[in-house]
Motif scaffolding. Structure first.
Motif, PDB file in Angstrom:
ATOM      1  N   ARG A  43       8.499  16.747 -25.928  1.00  0.00           N
ATOM      2  CA  ARG A  43       8.683  17.397 -24.626  1.00  0.00           C
ATOM      3  C   ARG A  43      10.117  17.190 -24.127  1.00  0.00           C
ATOM      4  NH1 ARG A  43       6.480  14.181 -20.184  1.00  0.00           N
ATOM      5  NH2 ARG A  43       8.557  13.376 -20.428  1.00  0.00           N
ATOM      6  N   ASP A  44      10.602  15.936 -24.220  1.00  0.00           N
ATOM      7  CA  ASP A  44      11.953  15.651 -23.747  1.00  0.00           C
ATOM      8  C   ASP A  44      13.009  16.348 -24.590  1.00  0.00           C
ATOM      9  OD1 ASP A  44      10.955  14.157 -21.684  1.00  0.00           O
ATOM     10  OD2 ASP A  44      11.450  12.213 -22.558  1.00  0.00           O
ATOM     11  N   ASN A  45      12.774  16.457 -25.890  1.00  0.00           N
ATOM     12  CA  ASN A  45      13.712  17.178 -26.744  1.00  0.00           C
ATOM     13  C   ASN A  45      13.804  18.642 -26.312  1.00  0.00           C
ATOM     14  OD1 ASN A  45      15.427  17.154 -29.230  1.00  0.00           O
ATOM     15  ND2 ASN A  45      13.970  18.761 -29.764  1.00  0.00           N
ATOM     16  N   ASP A  46      12.675  19.256 -26.010  1.00  0.00           N
ATOM     17  CA  ASP A  46      12.697  20.637 -25.512  1.00  0.00           C
ATOM     18  C   ASP A  46      13.444  20.733 -24.191  1.00  0.00           C
ATOM     19  OD1 ASP A  46      11.293  21.575 -27.695  1.00  0.00           O
ATOM     20  OD2 ASP A  46       9.351  21.554 -26.672  1.00  0.00           O
ATOM     21  N   LEU A  47      13.257  19.748 -23.328  1.00  0.00           N
ATOM     22  CA  LEU A  47      13.940  19.746 -22.028  1.00  0.00           C
ATOM     23  C   LEU A  47      15.453  19.644 -22.175  1.00  0.00           C
ATOM     24  CD1 LEU A  47      11.855  17.631 -19.479  1.00  0.00           C
ATOM     25  CD2 LEU A  47      12.704  19.957 -19.203  1.00  0.00           C
ATOM     26  N   PHE A  48      15.938  18.929 -23.194  1.00  0.00           N
ATOM     27  CA  PHE A  48      17.382  18.840 -23.426  1.00  0.00           C
ATOM     28  C   PHE A  48      18.017  20.223 -23.452  1.00  0.00           C
ATOM     29  CE2 PHE A  48      17.426  14.509 -25.606  1.00  0.00           C
ATOM     30  CZ  PHE A  48      18.281  13.946 -24.683  1.00  0.00           C
ATOM     31  N   PHE A  49      17.334  21.175 -24.040  1.00  0.00           N
ATOM     32  CA  PHE A  49      17.912  22.493 -24.262  1.00  0.00           C
ATOM     33  C   PHE A  49      17.485  23.527 -23.223  1.00  0.00           C
ATOM     34  CE2 PHE A  49      17.858  20.179 -28.212  1.00  0.00           C
ATOM     35  CZ  PHE A  49      19.184  20.274 -28.586  1.00  0.00           C
ATOM     36  N   SER A  50      16.431  23.242 -22.463  1.00  0.00           N
ATOM     37  CA  SER A  50      15.937  24.245 -21.514  1.00  0.00           C
ATOM     38  C   SER A  50      16.251  23.922 -20.054  1.00  0.00           C
ATOM     39  CB  SER A  50      14.427  24.419 -21.677  1.00  0.00           C
ATOM     40  OG  SER A  50      13.743  23.217 -21.368  1.00  0.00           O
ATOM     41  N   THR A  51      16.521  22.675 -19.736  1.00  0.00           N
ATOM     42  CA  THR A  51      16.761  22.334 -18.331  1.00  0.00           C
ATOM     43  C   THR A  51      18.090  22.915 -17.844  1.00  0.00           C
ATOM     44  OG1 THR A  51      16.804  20.571 -16.684  1.00  0.00           O
ATOM     45  CG2 THR A  51      17.891  20.091 -18.775  1.00  0.00           C
ATOM     46  N   THR A  52      18.090  23.308 -16.586  1.00  0.00           N
ATOM     47  CA  THR A  52      19.322  23.757 -15.940  1.00  0.00           C
ATOM     48  C   THR A  52      19.832  22.702 -14.964  1.00  0.00           C
ATOM     49  OG1 THR A  52      18.035  24.905 -14.249  1.00  0.00           O
ATOM     50  CG2 THR A  52      18.735  26.198 -16.170  1.00  0.00           C
ATOM     51  N   ASP A  53      19.150  21.557 -14.940  1.00  0.00           N
ATOM     52  CA  ASP A  53      19.505  20.455 -14.042  1.00  0.00           C
ATOM     53  C   ASP A  53      20.247  19.374 -14.821  1.00  0.00           C
ATOM     54  OD1 ASP A  53      19.612  18.662 -11.878  1.00  0.00           O
ATOM     55  OD2 ASP A  53      17.694  17.770 -12.465  1.00  0.00           O
ATOM     56  N   PRO A  54      21.542  19.175 -14.552  1.00  0.00           N
ATOM     57  CA  PRO A  54      22.313  18.170 -15.281  1.00  0.00           C
ATOM     58  C   PRO A  54      21.723  16.760 -15.176  1.00  0.00           C
ATOM     59  CG  PRO A  54      23.758  19.490 -13.907  1.00  0.00           C
ATOM     60  CD  PRO A  54      22.348  19.883 -13.577  1.00  0.00           C
ATOM     61  N   GLU A  55      21.186  16.412 -14.021  1.00  0.00           N
ATOM     62  CA  GLU A  55      20.639  15.066 -13.841  1.00  0.00           C
ATOM     63  C   GLU A  55      19.412  14.839 -14.714  1.00  0.00           C
ATOM     64  OE1 GLU A  55      21.259  11.373 -12.795  1.00  0.00           O
ATOM     65  OE2 GLU A  55      22.561  13.033 -12.280  1.00  0.00           O
ATOM     66  N   THR A  56      18.595  15.862 -14.889  1.00  0.00           N
ATOM     67  CA  THR A  56      17.441  15.752 -15.786  1.00  0.00           C
ATOM     68  C   THR A  56      17.907  15.470 -17.207  1.00  0.00           C
ATOM     69  OG1 THR A  56      16.078  17.211 -14.435  1.00  0.00           O
ATOM     70  CG2 THR A  56      15.454  16.989 -16.742  1.00  0.00           C
ATOM     71  N   LEU A  57      18.897  16.218 -17.677  1.00  0.00           N
ATOM     72  CA  LEU A  57      19.417  15.998 -19.021  1.00  0.00           C
ATOM     73  C   LEU A  57      19.983  14.589 -19.154  1.00  0.00           C
ATOM     74  CD1 LEU A  57      21.226  18.565 -21.169  1.00  0.00           C
ATOM     75  CD2 LEU A  57      21.989  16.227 -21.171  1.00  0.00           C
ATOM     76  N   HIS A  58      20.731  14.147 -18.174  1.00  0.00           N
ATOM     77  CA  HIS A  58      21.337  12.814 -18.209  1.00  0.00           C
ATOM     78  C   HIS A  58      20.264  11.721 -18.206  1.00  0.00           C
ATOM     79  CE1 HIS A  58      24.913  10.183 -16.777  1.00  0.00           C
ATOM     80  NE2 HIS A  58      24.860  10.261 -18.088  1.00  0.00           N
ATOM     81  N   ASN A  59      19.235  11.879 -17.405  1.00  0.00           N
ATOM     82  CA  ASN A  59      18.155  10.883 -17.355  1.00  0.00           C
ATOM     83  C   ASN A  59      17.416  10.791 -18.685  1.00  0.00           C
ATOM     84  OD1 ASN A  59      18.699  10.185 -14.711  1.00  0.00           O
ATOM     85  ND2 ASN A  59      17.198  11.597 -13.863  1.00  0.00           N
ATOM     86  N   ILE A  60      17.153  11.925 -19.325  1.00  0.00           N
ATOM     87  CA  ILE A  60      16.486  11.913 -20.625  1.00  0.00           C
ATOM     88  C   ILE A  60      17.375  11.226 -21.664  1.00  0.00           C
ATOM     89  CG2 ILE A  60      15.616  13.343 -22.517  1.00  0.00           C
ATOM     90  CD1 ILE A  60      14.881  15.436 -20.349  1.00  0.00           C
ATOM     91  N   LEU A  80      24.281  15.288 -28.680  1.00  0.00           N
ATOM     92  CA  LEU A  80      23.311  16.367 -28.588  1.00  0.00           C
ATOM     93  C   LEU A  80      23.822  17.513 -29.467  1.00  0.00           C
ATOM     94  CD1 LEU A  80      20.747  17.300 -27.146  1.00  0.00           C
ATOM     95  CD2 LEU A  80      22.182  18.144 -25.302  1.00  0.00           C
ATOM     96  N   VAL A  81      23.000  17.933 -30.423  1.00  0.00           N
ATOM     97  CA  VAL A  81      23.391  18.989 -31.360  1.00  0.00           C
ATOM     98  C   VAL A  81      22.373  20.127 -31.257  1.00  0.00           C
ATOM     99  CG1 VAL A  81      23.842  19.557 -33.771  1.00  0.00           C
ATOM    100  CG2 VAL A  81      24.384  17.254 -32.916  1.00  0.00           C
ATOM    101  N   ALA A  82      22.871  21.303 -30.918  1.00  0.00           N
ATOM    102  CA  ALA A  82      22.005  22.485 -30.824  1.00  0.00           C
ATOM    103  C   ALA A  82      21.947  23.173 -32.183  1.00  0.00           C
ATOM    104  CB  ALA A  82      22.538  23.440 -29.765  1.00  0.00           C
ATOM    105  N   ARG A  83      20.780  23.729 -32.484  1.00  0.00           N
ATOM    106  CA  ARG A  83      20.629  24.506 -33.719  1.00  0.00           C
ATOM    107  C   ARG A  83      21.628  25.649 -33.744  1.00  0.00           C
ATOM    108  NH1 ARG A  83      14.210  24.925 -33.288  1.00  0.00           N
ATOM    109  NH2 ARG A  83      14.858  24.618 -31.196  1.00  0.00           N
ATOM    110  N   PRO A  84      22.027  26.084 -34.935  1.00  0.00           N
ATOM    111  CA  PRO A  84      22.971  27.213 -35.017  1.00  0.00           C
ATOM    112  C   PRO A  84      22.469  28.410 -34.211  1.00  0.00           C
ATOM    113  CG  PRO A  84      22.651  26.247 -37.188  1.00  0.00           C
ATOM    114  CD  PRO A  84      21.659  25.583 -36.259  1.00  0.00           C
TER     115      PRO A  84
END
Length: 66
Positions: A7-24, A33-37
């Motif tokens: 769930r958190d891995n999905d949130l890394f790429f879908s969240t629009t909230d910087p603080e959420t990404l930073h907290n995860i 953090l590496v995004a798929r091609p």
């Protein structure tokens, strides 16, 4: 814990909230953090100062998390 990880891995790429990404990232001790091609994170630009996009990575979007 694996379900939470996915769930958190999905949130890394879908969240629009910087603080959420930073907290995860802090919770899982993520430094890179590496995004798929052909994909990218959903945060608006400009990126927060603790998230540094790496240059010259070809088709990958790679970010260093401080």
């Amino acid at each position: 814990w694996f379900k939470t990880l996915l769930r958190d891995n999905d949130l890394f790429f879908s969240t629009t909230d910087p603080e959420t990404l930073h907290n995860i990232a802090r919770a899982w001790h993520v430094r890179w953090l590496v995004a798929r091609p052909g994909t990218d994170i959903s945060l608006a630009r400009p990126l927060p100062p603790w998230l540094i996009e790496q240059q010259n990575c070809g088709d990958l979007k790679i970010y260093k998390i401080d």
